[in-house]
Design an enzyme around this catalytic site. Structure first.
Site, PDB file in Angstrom:
ATOM      1  N   LYS A   1       0.917  -1.956   0.046  1.00  0.00           N
ATOM      2  CA  LYS A   1       0.257   0.106  -0.254  1.00  0.00           C
ATOM      3  C   LYS A   1       0.732   1.185  -0.288  1.00  0.00           C
ATOM      4  O   LYS A   1       2.031   1.015   0.583  1.00  0.00           O
ATOM      5  CB  LYS A   1      -0.884   0.184   1.505  1.00  0.00           C
ATOM      6  CG  LYS A   1      -1.791   0.493   0.889  1.00  0.00           C
ATOM      7  CD  LYS A   1      -2.753   0.927   2.539  1.00  0.00           C
ATOM      8  CE  LYS A   1      -4.308   0.860   2.453  1.00  0.00           C
ATOM      9  NZ  LYS A   1      -4.720   0.788   3.721  1.00  0.00           N
TER      10      LYS A   1
HETATM   11  C1  E4P Z   1      -8.261   1.894   3.696  1.00  0.00           C
HETATM   12  O1  E4P Z   1      -7.997   0.886   2.841  1.00  0.00           O
HETATM   13  C2  E4P Z   1      -8.029   2.111   4.849  1.00  0.00           C
HETATM   14  O2  E4P Z   1      -7.395   1.696   5.897  1.00  0.00           O
HETATM   15  C3  E4P Z   1      -9.490   2.673   5.444  1.00  0.00           C
HETATM   16  O3  E4P Z   1     -10.617   2.751   5.229  1.00  0.00           O
HETATM   17  C4  E4P Z   1      -9.222   4.184   6.464  1.00  0.00           C
HETATM   18  O4  E4P Z   1     -10.901   4.193   6.821  1.00  0.00           O
HETATM   19  P1  E4P Z   1     -10.975   5.557   7.648  1.00  0.00           P
HETATM   20  O5  E4P Z   1     -11.180   6.980   6.611  1.00  0.00           O
HETATM   21  O6  E4P Z   1     -12.356   4.816   8.923  1.00  0.00           O
HETATM   22  O7  E4P Z   1     -10.078   5.913   9.111  1.00  0.00           O
END
Ligand code: E4P
Length: 216
Positions: free
Chosen positions: A83
């Site tokens: 990522k």
């Molecule tokens: C996606 O890969 C992220 O880890 C995640 O969806 C972030 O979500 P949040 O806005 O609830 O922290």
């Protein structure tokens, strides 16, 4: 639409994986902190629990640093998906990594133009954050519609991974738009199973069944 769970909690992942409905996992540094586990160790454990892609995020901000971290992370398991943030260095790293056959999830996407760049960089997944978009007065689902349209216009293969999902309606809307993946917190996945009439129906059937005095 594929279902990913957005957590680094291995107990939750193991339970949800048992349903056979889980296609992958996404984590981020905040979720690793919340789990209170060693990053490498927990990522390895998650990769063993599911067959699908498991996103593990780099924390370096420069291309060389990202490549160095990606090298460490991709050795954990074959299903690790690196990522990277949607920055110039992130996309440079994405291009290099996917060119070498490594899966890449480009995260923190907040505009359709950013998603266009991620697709051009050969991303496996792009992660537009709908919940955070909504929180800031924008229309998260409109962003998903725009990205879907643009990707279809040019037959880009990058998968639209809807992230920062807060409730089942986000999931429903993602499916209607034709998003490829929804990554959800465990409670949202559990919420998808629930309907008051299902519970009421079971209660009624069981009450009548008891009156028959029979067993199966
Ligand atoms: C996606 O890969 C992220 O880890 C995640 O969806 C972030 O979500 P949040 O806005 O609830 O922290």
């Amino acid at each position: 639409m594929k279902f990913f769970v957005d957590t680094a909690d291995t107990k939750e992942i193991a339970e949800l994986a048992e349903t056979g409905l889980l296609d992958g996992v996404t984590t981020n540094p905040s979720l690793v902190h919340k789990a209170g586990r060693d990053f490498m160790e927990v990522t390895k454990e998650i990769c063993d629990l599911v067959d699908g892609p498991v996103s593990a995020e780099v924390v370096a901000l420069d291309h060389e640093g990202m490549m160095r971290e990606a090298e460490v992370l991709r050795k954990i398991a074959d299903n690790v998906c690196i990522k990277v943030p949607l920055t110039m260095d992130g996309l440079k790293s994405c291009k290099k990594l996917t060119g070498d056959g490594t899966m890449v999830n480009v995260t923190l996407c907040f505009s359709a133009n950013q998603a266009l760049l991620a697709a051009k960089a050969g991303a496996t997944f792009v992660s537009p954050f709908v919940g955070r978009h909504d929180d800031n007065g924008f229309d998260g689902m409109q962003l998903i519609e725009d990205i879907r349209l643009i990707y279809d216009n040019y037959a880009f293969e990058t998968q639209v991974l809807v992230a920062s999902i807060r409730h089942p309606i986000h999931v429903l809307q993602s499916a209607k738009i034709g998003a490829d993946v929804a990554t959800m917190p465990p409670n949202v996945i559990r919420g998808l199973f629930k309907h008051v009439l299902t519970e009421k129906g079971i209660e009624g059937f069981l009450a009548d069944w008891a009156k028959t005095g029979q067993s199966i």
